[in-house]
Design a protein around this motif. Structure first.
Motif, short mmCIF file in Angstrom:
data_model
loop_
_atom_site.label_atom_id
_atom_site.label_comp_id
_atom_site.label_asym_id
_atom_site.label_seq_id
_atom_site.Cartn_x
_atom_site.Cartn_y
_atom_site.Cartn_z
N GLN A 157 62.71 24.79 97.20
CA GLN A 157 63.94 25.41 96.71
C GLN A 157 64.83 24.31 96.14
O GLN A 157 65.40 23.53 96.89
CB GLN A 157 64.65 26.13 97.86
CG GLN A 157 63.77 27.18 98.51
CD GLN A 157 64.37 27.73 99.78
OE1 GLN A 157 65.43 27.31 100.23
NE2 GLN A 157 63.69 28.68 100.37
N GLN A 182 70.25 33.57 109.70
CA GLN A 182 69.48 33.74 110.96
C GLN A 182 70.06 32.83 112.04
O GLN A 182 70.31 33.26 113.16
CB GLN A 182 68.02 33.32 110.77
CG GLN A 182 67.18 34.21 109.90
CD GLN A 182 65.74 33.67 109.86
OE1 GLN A 182 65.23 33.12 110.83
NE2 GLN A 182 65.09 33.83 108.71
N ARG A 203 69.88 28.41 93.25
CA ARG A 203 68.80 27.41 93.11
C ARG A 203 68.84 26.82 91.72
O ARG A 203 69.08 27.55 90.74
CB ARG A 203 67.43 28.04 93.33
CG ARG A 203 67.21 28.43 94.77
CD ARG A 203 65.82 28.99 95.00
NE ARG A 203 65.80 29.69 96.27
CZ ARG A 203 64.76 30.35 96.73
NH1 ARG A 203 63.64 30.41 96.02
NH2 ARG A 203 64.80 30.96 97.89
N HIS A 211 63.67 35.24 86.92
CA HIS A 211 64.29 34.18 87.73
C HIS A 211 65.73 33.96 87.28
O HIS A 211 66.02 33.99 86.08
CB HIS A 211 63.55 32.85 87.59
CG HIS A 211 62.20 32.87 88.22
ND1 HIS A 211 61.08 33.31 87.56
CD2 HIS A 211 61.79 32.53 89.46
CE1 HIS A 211 60.04 33.23 88.37
NE2 HIS A 211 60.44 32.76 89.53
N GLN A 217 69.81 37.81 97.92
CA GLN A 217 68.69 38.07 98.84
C GLN A 217 69.16 38.96 99.98
O GLN A 217 70.35 39.04 100.29
CB GLN A 217 68.18 36.75 99.44
CG GLN A 217 67.36 35.91 98.48
CD GLN A 217 66.71 34.73 99.18
OE1 GLN A 217 67.17 34.27 100.22
NE2 GLN A 217 65.65 34.20 98.59
N GLU A 219 68.23 39.33 104.07
CA GLU A 219 67.57 38.64 105.17
C GLU A 219 67.55 39.58 106.36
O GLU A 219 68.53 40.29 106.62
CB GLU A 219 68.38 37.38 105.53
CG GLU A 219 67.71 36.44 106.48
CD GLU A 219 66.72 35.53 105.74
OE1 GLU A 219 66.76 35.45 104.51
OE2 GLU A 219 65.89 34.91 106.43
N PHE A 259 59.93 27.96 108.57
CA PHE A 259 60.66 28.61 109.67
C PHE A 259 59.94 29.82 110.25
O PHE A 259 60.51 30.54 111.08
CB PHE A 259 62.09 28.99 109.22
CG PHE A 259 62.17 29.43 107.78
CD1 PHE A 259 62.25 28.50 106.76
CD2 PHE A 259 62.13 30.78 107.46
CE1 PHE A 259 62.31 28.90 105.42
CE2 PHE A 259 62.19 31.19 106.14
CZ PHE A 259 62.27 30.24 105.10
N VAL A 260 58.72 30.10 109.80
CA VAL A 260 57.94 31.20 110.40
C VAL A 260 56.51 30.74 110.66
O VAL A 260 55.99 29.86 109.98
CB VAL A 260 57.92 32.46 109.49
CG1 VAL A 260 59.22 33.23 109.56
CG2 VAL A 260 57.57 32.11 108.06
N GLU A 293 54.99 41.00 94.15
CA GLU A 293 55.41 40.22 95.30
C GLU A 293 56.92 40.37 95.47
O GLU A 293 57.67 40.13 94.53
CB GLU A 293 55.04 38.75 95.07
CG GLU A 293 55.31 37.88 96.25
CD GLU A 293 55.88 36.54 95.86
OE1 GLU A 293 55.27 35.87 95.03
OE2 GLU A 293 56.95 36.20 96.38
N VAL A 294 57.35 40.79 96.63
CA VAL A 294 58.78 41.07 96.78
C VAL A 294 59.49 40.30 97.90
O VAL A 294 60.70 40.22 97.91
CB VAL A 294 59.06 42.59 96.99
CG1 VAL A 294 58.91 43.36 95.70
CG2 VAL A 294 58.21 43.17 98.09
N MET A 295 58.76 39.76 98.85
CA MET A 295 59.49 39.04 99.91
C MET A 295 58.61 38.07 100.68
O MET A 295 57.39 38.11 100.62
CB MET A 295 60.11 40.05 100.90
CG MET A 295 59.14 40.76 101.79
SD MET A 295 59.99 41.69 103.08
CE MET A 295 60.45 43.14 102.18
N GLY A 296 59.33 37.17 101.39
CA GLY A 296 58.67 36.29 102.33
C GLY A 296 59.00 36.78 103.73
O GLY A 296 60.07 37.34 103.97
N ALA A 297 58.06 36.55 104.67
CA ALA A 297 58.29 37.08 106.02
C ALA A 297 57.42 36.34 107.02
O ALA A 297 56.56 35.53 106.65
CB ALA A 297 57.97 38.58 106.05
N GLY A 321 62.83 37.75 104.12
CA GLY A 321 63.86 37.54 103.09
C GLY A 321 63.31 38.01 101.76
O GLY A 321 62.18 37.69 101.39
N MET A 337 65.69 40.36 84.28
CA MET A 337 66.75 40.12 85.27
C MET A 337 68.09 39.78 84.62
O MET A 337 69.15 40.11 85.15
CB MET A 337 66.32 38.97 86.19
CG MET A 337 67.14 38.85 87.44
SD MET A 337 66.52 37.56 88.52
CE MET A 337 65.07 38.29 89.21
#
Ligand code: FA5
Length: 352
Positions: A157, A182, A203, A211, A217, A219, A259-260, A293-297, A321, A337
């Motif tokens: 990032q 979080q 970013r 982009h 976002q 969370e 972080f996951v 693709e829509v999120m990270g988890a 997120g 966008m």
């Protein structure tokens, strides 16, 4: 009465009429009309006296009398048409009886509307709303999220730094994701915890159709005893169905975020083509794959729980997120966008 006396009388009548018509507050126009122009009014009687004046002098006097009559009639008509006998005499083109202009109604920005819909969905699932600052310190944006200093994952990032330092002497930054919320939520509350947050992130990225350098976002964080990937999958699926309808499918692909552990990227089935192809051929939105693709988890990393002084032996949790612009684009069929930031009313008016 001779011609001179007649003229003097006419001038006296005109004088007293002028005084009456100028009076403030105005006199009753009907009463004035009767007094001066009525059958037995002052001017009518004077005109009648003309018969006693020799014929050769009578004609110009008659013309004078008629001119005075017309002038009085005009002034009385003006008085009648004005604000009324009791009010001031105002000349205006303003018609207060006309209906008002229909003012165009404002509408919520598609992004605000999307955020509201997401918030409603999570509140229904028992999550509460949490918050955090846009200008973050290095600790909350990176370190507490298991990005050690100089760790290459920080380059995932591209960060905007601010010309100010935190207490640890590190440069402050514009938060690159909503994940620091979080940490802030866990710092404030003992487990179990179930929170979400929607907000802006930044970013240093090139702008294109999918982009932006400043985007939004959502969370989500849930920490409790025995929380597993199954809970994450159920929650993500429920919220996607709430947003896009019961026909939407989700799938998880393994991925890495510090972080996951395990981490995943979540795809949803393409709402535009439902399978990769539409009547025009290959779907341009999902590029023919049928998935977006829509999120990270993932499950919250033990190191992150430790940062928040949660015991990882006792507690486990999931976090995710997602980009809100991408949801708004899917919900409103917006293909670029940048349209979300250009304030074109044709785009903004889609939400009422
Ligand atoms: C993150 O930002 C992680 N914090 C997400 C996360 C949270 C993972 C909790 C695990 C647990 P990522 O960089 O992939 O992950 O961004 C998440 C989403 O933000 C993306 O799926 C995408 O929808 C959106 N996104 C990312 N970059 C941009 C961008 N430049 N413009 C608009 N949306 C973006």
């Amino acid at each position: 009465m001779n011609a001179t006396e007649w003229k003097e009388k006419l001038s006296a009548i005109r004088g007293s009429f002028s005084v009456s018509i100028e009076k403030k507050p105005a006199e009753n126009p009907e009463a004035l009309e009767l007094h001066y122009l009525g059958r037995k009014g002052e001017l009518a009687l004077l005109l009648r006296d003309l018969k006693d004046i020799p014929l050769e002098e009578r004609k110009p006097l008659g013309a004078l009398g008629n001119a005075a009559k017309q002038e009085m009639e005009a002034k009385l008509a003006e008085l009648k048409g004005s604000a009324g006998a009791a009010g001031p005499v105002v000349k205006s083109d303003l018609d207060l009886t006309l209906p008002g202009w229909p003012y165009p109604k404002g509408s919520l920005h598609p992004l605000t509307h999307t955020m509201n819909r997401l918030a409603e969905g999570f509140l229904k699932l028992g999550f509460t709303m949490s918050d955090g600052p846009l200008i973050e310190d290095d600790y909350h944006n990176f370190e507490a999220l298991n990005f050690p200093p100089f760790h290459p994952a920080r380059d995932m990032q591209d960060t905007f730094y601010v010309d100010a330092k935190d207490q640890a002497g590190k440069f402050m930054l514009l938060r690159t994701h909503t994940s620091p919320v979080q940490i802030r939520a866990m710092e404030k509350q003992e487990p179990p915890i179930r929170v979400f947050h929607t907000g802006r992130v930044f970013r240093s990225e090139a702008v294109d159709a999918s982009h932006s350098f400043a985007f939004h976002q959502i969370e989500g964080l849930y920490v409790d005893k025995g929380v597993s990937m199954a809970d994450l999958k159920w929650t993500v699926d429920a919220f996607m169905k709430d947003l896009f309808g019961s026909g939407v499918k989700t799938r998880f692909n393994p991925s890495y975020f510090p972080f996951v552990e395990p981490g995943a990227e979540v795809d949803m089935s393409c709402v535009f083509c439902k399978g990769g192809h539409n009547s025009a051929g290959r779907c341009p939105v999902c590029k023919g794959t049928g998935w977006l693709e829509v999120m990270g988890a993932g499950l919250v990393h033990p190191n992150v729980l430790k940062s928040a002084k949660y015991d990882p032996e006792k507690w486990s949790g999931f976090a995710f997120g997602a980009g809100i612009e991408r949801f708004a684009m899917l919900l409103y069929g917006i293909s670029d966008m940048r349209m979300l930031y250009e304030n074109d009313l044709r785009v903004l008016k889609q939400v009422q």
